[in-house]
Design a protein around this motif. Structure first.
Motif, PDB file in Angstrom:
ATOM      1  N   GLY A 634       2.141  40.150   2.328  1.00 19.12           N
ATOM      2  CA  GLY A 634       2.794  39.305   1.350  1.00 19.12           C
ATOM      3  C   GLY A 634       1.861  38.944   0.209  1.00 19.12           C
ATOM      4  O   GLY A 634       0.653  38.791   0.406  1.00 19.12           O
ATOM      5  N   GLU A 635       2.443  38.782  -0.975  1.00 17.97           N
ATOM      6  CA  GLU A 635       1.643  38.491  -2.162  1.00 17.97           C
ATOM      7  C   GLU A 635       2.374  37.494  -3.046  1.00 17.97           C
ATOM      8  O   GLU A 635       3.580  37.611  -3.283  1.00 17.97           O
ATOM      9  CB  GLU A 635       1.371  39.777  -2.942  1.00 17.97           C
ATOM     10  CG  GLU A 635       0.433  39.616  -4.126  1.00 17.97           C
ATOM     11  CD  GLU A 635       0.129  40.935  -4.813  1.00 17.97           C
ATOM     12  OE1 GLU A 635      -0.898  41.546  -4.459  1.00 17.97           O
ATOM     13  OE2 GLU A 635       0.927  41.353  -5.668  1.00 17.97           O
ATOM     14  N   LYS A 636       1.623  36.519  -3.553  1.00 19.44           N
ATOM     15  CA  LYS A 636       2.179  35.549  -4.483  1.00 19.44           C
ATOM     16  C   LYS A 636       2.179  36.127  -5.897  1.00 19.44           C
ATOM     17  O   LYS A 636       1.573  37.164  -6.169  1.00 19.44           O
ATOM     18  CB  LYS A 636       1.374  34.256  -4.435  1.00 19.44           C
ATOM     19  CG  LYS A 636       1.437  33.526  -3.102  1.00 19.44           C
ATOM     20  CD  LYS A 636       0.694  32.198  -3.180  1.00 19.44           C
ATOM     21  CE  LYS A 636       0.799  31.426  -1.882  1.00 19.44           C
ATOM     22  NZ  LYS A 636       0.106  30.121  -1.943  1.00 19.44           N
ATOM     23  N   GLU A 637       2.834  35.401  -6.805  1.00 20.35           N
ATOM     24  CA  GLU A 637       2.975  35.877  -8.170  1.00 20.35           C
ATOM     25  C   GLU A 637       1.629  36.025  -8.868  1.00 20.35           C
ATOM     26  O   GLU A 637       1.440  36.905  -9.718  1.00 20.35           O
ATOM     27  CB  GLU A 637       3.874  34.913  -8.954  1.00 20.35           C
ATOM     28  CG  GLU A 637       4.324  35.421 -10.309  1.00 20.35           C
ATOM     29  CD  GLU A 637       5.344  34.502 -10.953  1.00 20.35           C
ATOM     30  OE1 GLU A 637       6.039  34.941 -11.882  1.00 20.35           O
ATOM     31  OE2 GLU A 637       5.434  33.326 -10.530  1.00 20.35           O
ATOM     32  N   ASN A 638       0.649  35.169  -8.527  1.00 18.81           N
ATOM     33  CA  ASN A 638      -0.664  35.229  -9.161  1.00 18.81           C
ATOM     34  C   ASN A 638      -1.600  36.242  -8.511  1.00 18.81           C
ATOM     35  O   ASN A 638      -2.780  36.315  -8.855  1.00 18.81           O
ATOM     36  CB  ASN A 638      -1.323  33.852  -9.161  1.00 18.81           C
ATOM     37  CG  ASN A 638      -1.623  33.346  -7.755  1.00 18.81           C
ATOM     38  OD1 ASN A 638      -1.257  33.984  -6.767  1.00 18.81           O
ATOM     39  ND2 ASN A 638      -2.273  32.198  -7.652  1.00 18.81           N
ATOM     40  N   GLY A 639      -1.090  37.011  -7.558  1.00 16.30           N
ATOM     41  CA  GLY A 639      -1.913  38.014  -6.892  1.00 16.30           C
ATOM     42  C   GLY A 639      -2.532  37.556  -5.591  1.00 16.30           C
ATOM     43  O   GLY A 639      -3.100  38.369  -4.848  1.00 16.30           O
ATOM     44  N   ASP A 640      -2.446  36.252  -5.290  1.00 13.43           N
ATOM     45  CA  ASP A 640      -2.972  35.745  -4.030  1.00 13.43           C
ATOM     46  C   ASP A 640      -2.143  36.265  -2.860  1.00 13.43           C
ATOM     47  O   ASP A 640      -0.930  36.478  -2.992  1.00 13.43           O
ATOM     48  CB  ASP A 640      -2.928  34.214  -4.009  1.00 13.43           C
ATOM     49  CG  ASP A 640      -4.076  33.586  -4.787  1.00 13.43           C
ATOM     50  OD1 ASP A 640      -4.973  34.340  -5.225  1.00 13.43           O
ATOM     51  OD2 ASP A 640      -4.074  32.355  -4.961  1.00 13.43           O
ATOM     52  N   PRO A 641      -2.769  36.444  -1.699  1.00 12.66           N
ATOM     53  CA  PRO A 641      -1.985  36.800  -0.508  1.00 12.66           C
ATOM     54  C   PRO A 641      -1.182  35.602  -0.019  1.00 12.66           C
ATOM     55  O   PRO A 641      -1.494  34.456  -0.359  1.00 12.66           O
ATOM     56  CB  PRO A 641      -3.064  37.193   0.505  1.00 12.66           C
ATOM     57  CG  PRO A 641      -4.251  36.377   0.109  1.00 12.66           C
ATOM     58  CD  PRO A 641      -4.203  36.304  -1.398  1.00 12.66           C
TER      59      PRO A 641
END
Length: 773
Positions: A634-641
């Motif tokens: 999974g990945e957030k919009e800012n590139g963080d997992p």
């Protein structure tokens, strides 16, 4: 302790093996099985989502499930969320957890979480519970299915179905059934007893099921701790657990096609905790907790198999569910004893939440064929209202006496709020091409209204709290095409949603007095504010799958991509960013541009994707193999997992069933990969409890479980098992992801070997004996 556990485990295994001798009499008696409820993992559930698994009562009995965590132990990609001292707080499915996974029992949603802080002890388990022995089926839905489960089925749903009188009774004539089961679980030192009584007299069917449990804290891998108290304690805090649950149902048969029934549930669970890991320094000389979790349900139900023009069956239900959670903490403190300043002193912190759910629903089904086209239509509507209440009282005593020095009624965590929801749904399954092609399509509409009430216990200095309402349409479509006799492909796409909880909308608001530098005027600005303008979280779930099915082999492979929008998190904002303000604390003053405050907000998108495989192979009438595995990222919009994603895992099981079906033996090997640092490291966070870089990760592990059963006679059955046979030391990622290293006793940090108390039990065993007539 570890030595005695090993001896007992081997004794259990020896008992099973010694008893596994064929018997012709047992073969004749197999027709009268112990579990008359025939719900298996292969049975179809209420959801049409392609990736659904139904855990039936036969599975729960065979695996000796004692709680929700045991029930999903062998389902990769699904885990319990263990937060707070009440225990579990829902499930994690494909990385989404808590209120983002819908929980229902007989269509009734569990209570919502009140506390918005992930790792704080209080109220994370206020969603309530139901004893596993009252359940005959657990439907695990991976992926959004708001049509079946409603709000909250963002990443999936867990739907429980309780037992009914007719599950135990022979059709037609008067009949009675009685069963008693008693068991012992070594890792919690739990003794349990369940008694079930069912009866049919004329046109009246009845059932009473009572379960009693008495146990202690779940063991860690360690037997002892060189440090008795404080953050370095490596064994769990002592807990005395008790629970009692009664499920009662009474049905009146009206003719051959109608049934009217009454339902009642009574559930009480208590934990008495000696919180040794939080004892340290002069502040906490002792710390104890008395927690209660109560759930009551009263309901009516009516069903009619009418076979009319507009519906074949009708079902009406009306229920009230009252869920109460209370956490009473008593501390002997060596500091902060005011105003009398008698040291040491006793203080208590009493936190309680109550939620009342009223719901009525009307559901219809209709099946028909027009030429070569078949239809399976379901539709219905529902109304429900949830009342959410909260209370917090802090009491300070004079020394160790019962004389109070102060009683403070704290501001409520949330205002008293009524949440009213109106919903309607329709779903049709079309069967084409001689039933080789199945099309599913459904739509649902929900309207939710929030009405908070401000009073002396919940003030709103920000003026940000007011009534809110929103509507949420959702839909789902899919197909299943059998392109060859043994091969089929399927695809689905669906929109899920989750309405904000009361805690997210109306978390405590506060303000403070600061000085405007330019004018010298004192003004009141926000420290925290509510956000009634929140939007519902939404998901778009897509999945493709393939199945190969013969008489002896079943293999399924699927790939999914789920996109979630409007994720709700607590963030920091700036009020009046262009104005300089001065704030002072003691002798220290600071000047800032604007005033920082916290508020729940829709923060962006999250994408989760992965693959899953499920297979079964009947090698012969006696031998069978099961394989299941899951991988997701999974990945957030800012590139963080997305840190809540579970590490890849798989289960390989081998089962032997005796030719007479008198006994069986199963071995399950579970393997999970390690949680990698790059998959849990964030670039930014506003959550006080979540570190940018986690202090602890879970390593890879492999665990073998061995369990079996034997019908000693047609009415007497023994189940026994040894779990973690090779005594592996391992940790689960959902249990360690919020654990931080440090000596702050306020939030239960750990130091040194203290992480050991979060480890899973070593070798342990379970045994149960049931008798029926």
């Amino acid at each position: 302790m570890r030595t005695s556990s090993a001896v007992l485990s081997l004794a259990v295994a020896a008992t099973l093996l010694a008893a596994f001798r064929p018997s012709l009499a047992a073969e004749r008696d197999r027709a009268q099985q112990l579990n008359k409820i025939k719900v298996t993992a292969e049975e179809e559930g209420r959801s049409t989502v392609g990736n659904v698994q139904v855990v039936g009562v036969t599975d729960l009995e065979a695996e000796q499930a004692q709680n929700f965590e045991d029930a999903i132990r062998y389902i990769p990609g699904v885990s319990i969320v263990d937060l707070g001292r009440f225990g579990d707080n829902g499930f994690n499915i494909r990385g989404l957890e808590g209120d983002r996974v819908a929980l229902t029992v007989d269509g009734l949603s569990f209570a919502e979480s009140v506390e918005t802080t992930p790792a704080y002890e209080f109220f994370r388990a206020s969603r309530g519970s139901i004893d596993i022995d009252s359940v005959k089926a657990i439907e695990v839905v991976k992926g959004a299915d708001s049509i079946a489960a409603g709000s909250g089925a963002l990443g999936g749903a867990i739907m429980f179905t309780t037992k009914d009188p007719y599950d135990y009774l022979k059709p037609g004539d008067n009949d009675s059934y009685f069963r008693v089961k008693t068991g012992y679980t070594s890792n919690t030192d739990e003794l349990m007893t369940t008694a079930t009584l069912a009866n049919r007299t004329g046109r009246v069917e009845s059932m009473v099921l009572y379960t009693r449990r008495r146990g202690h804290e779940a063991d860690s891998w360690y037997d002892s701790s060189p440090i008795e108290t404080g953050s370095g304690r490596r064994t769990p805090d002592p807990i005395d657990r008790e629970s009692d649950e009664v499920l009662a149902k009474l049905d009146f048969l009206i003719g051959d096609s109608q049934r009217f029934g009454l339902v009642g549930e009574y559930s009480r669970a208590t934990n008495e905790i000696n919180n040794l890991s939080r004892v340290g320094g002069p502040g906490y000389l002792t710390r104890r907790a008395d927690d209660d979790n109560d759930r009551d349900r009263y309901g009516l139900r009516y069903s009619w198999d009418a076979a009319s023009t507009f519906f074949d069956s009708l079902e009406w239900t009306a229920d009230r569910v009252e869920t109460k959670s209370r956490a009473l903490t008593t501390i002997l403190a060596g500091t902060g004893c005011v105003p009398q300043n008698v040291v040491p002193c006793v203080r208590s912190e009493d936190r309680a939440t109550e939620q009342v759910l009223d719901r009525t629903a009307l559901d219809f089904s209709k099946a028909w064929r027009t030429g070569s086209v078949g239809h399976d239509l379901v539709y219905g509507l529902a109304w429900q209202q949830r009342e959410v209440d909260f209370a917090a009282v802090d009491t300070r005593y004079v020394g160790r006496t019962s004389d109070t020095s102060s009683i403070t009624v704290d501001p409520d965590q949330v205002p008293n709020t009524d949440v009213t929801t109106y919903s309607a749904y329709l779903r049709d399954s079309l069967y084409l091409l001689n039933d080789r092609l199945t099309l599913h399509a459904g739509v649902r509409y929900d309207r939710t209204e929030y009405s908070p009430t401000l009073d002396a216990q919940f003030v709103d200095p920000t003026g940000s709290i007011h009534d809110v309402e929103f509507s949420a349409p959702t839909w789902q479509a899919g197909l299943d095409f059998k392109f060859a006799d043994e091969h089929s492909v399927w695809a689905q796409v669906g929109r899920g949603f989750r309405a904000p909880t009361v805690g997210e909308l109306y978390a405590p608001t506060s303000s403070s007095i600061v000085t405007e530098v330019a004018t010298g005027q004192q003004v009141s600005l926000w420290d925290s504010a509510s956000n009634p303008d929140l939007e519902a979280e939404e998901s778009l779930n897509t999945e493709l799958g393939y199945r190969w099915q013969t008489e002896s082999v079943q293999i399924g492979l699927s790939a999914f991509r789920d996109k979630y929008t409007n994720f709700i998190e607590i963030n920091d904002f700036i009020q009046d960013p262009g104005t300089q303000y001065q704030s002072c604390s003691g002798n220290t003053c600071t000047v800032t541009l604007g005033k920082e405050y916290s508020m729940a907000a829709n923060v962006g998108e999250v994408t989760v994707k992965g693959v899953e495989v499920e297979g079964r192979w009947s090698i012969s009438q006696q031998w069978s193999v099961r394989l299941a595995a899951s991988y997701s990222e999974g990945e957030k919009e800012n590139g963080d997992p997305l840190p809540s994603i579970l590490p890849a895992s798989g289960v390989l099981g081998l089962r032997y069933q005796s030719p007479t079906q008198r006994w069986s033996l199963t071995g399950n090997v579970t393997h999970a990969e390690a949680k990698k640092l790059k998959d849990a490291t964030l670039s930014e966070t506003s959550d006080f409890f979540t570190s940018l870089v986690p202090d602890y990760l879970s390593d890879a592990y492999t665990v073998l479980d061995l369990f079996g059963d034997i019908n000693i006679t047609k009415d007497l059955r023994l189940n026994a098992g040894v779990y973690n046979v090779f005594d592996a030391k391992y940790y689960l990622w959902p249990r360690v992801r919020f654990v931080n290293e440090g000596t702050n006793t306020l939030y239960g940090y750990v130091t040194g070997d203290g992480i050991g108390r979060y480890s899973e039990p070593g070798r342990n065993f379970r045994v149960s004996l049931s008798w029926q007539f």
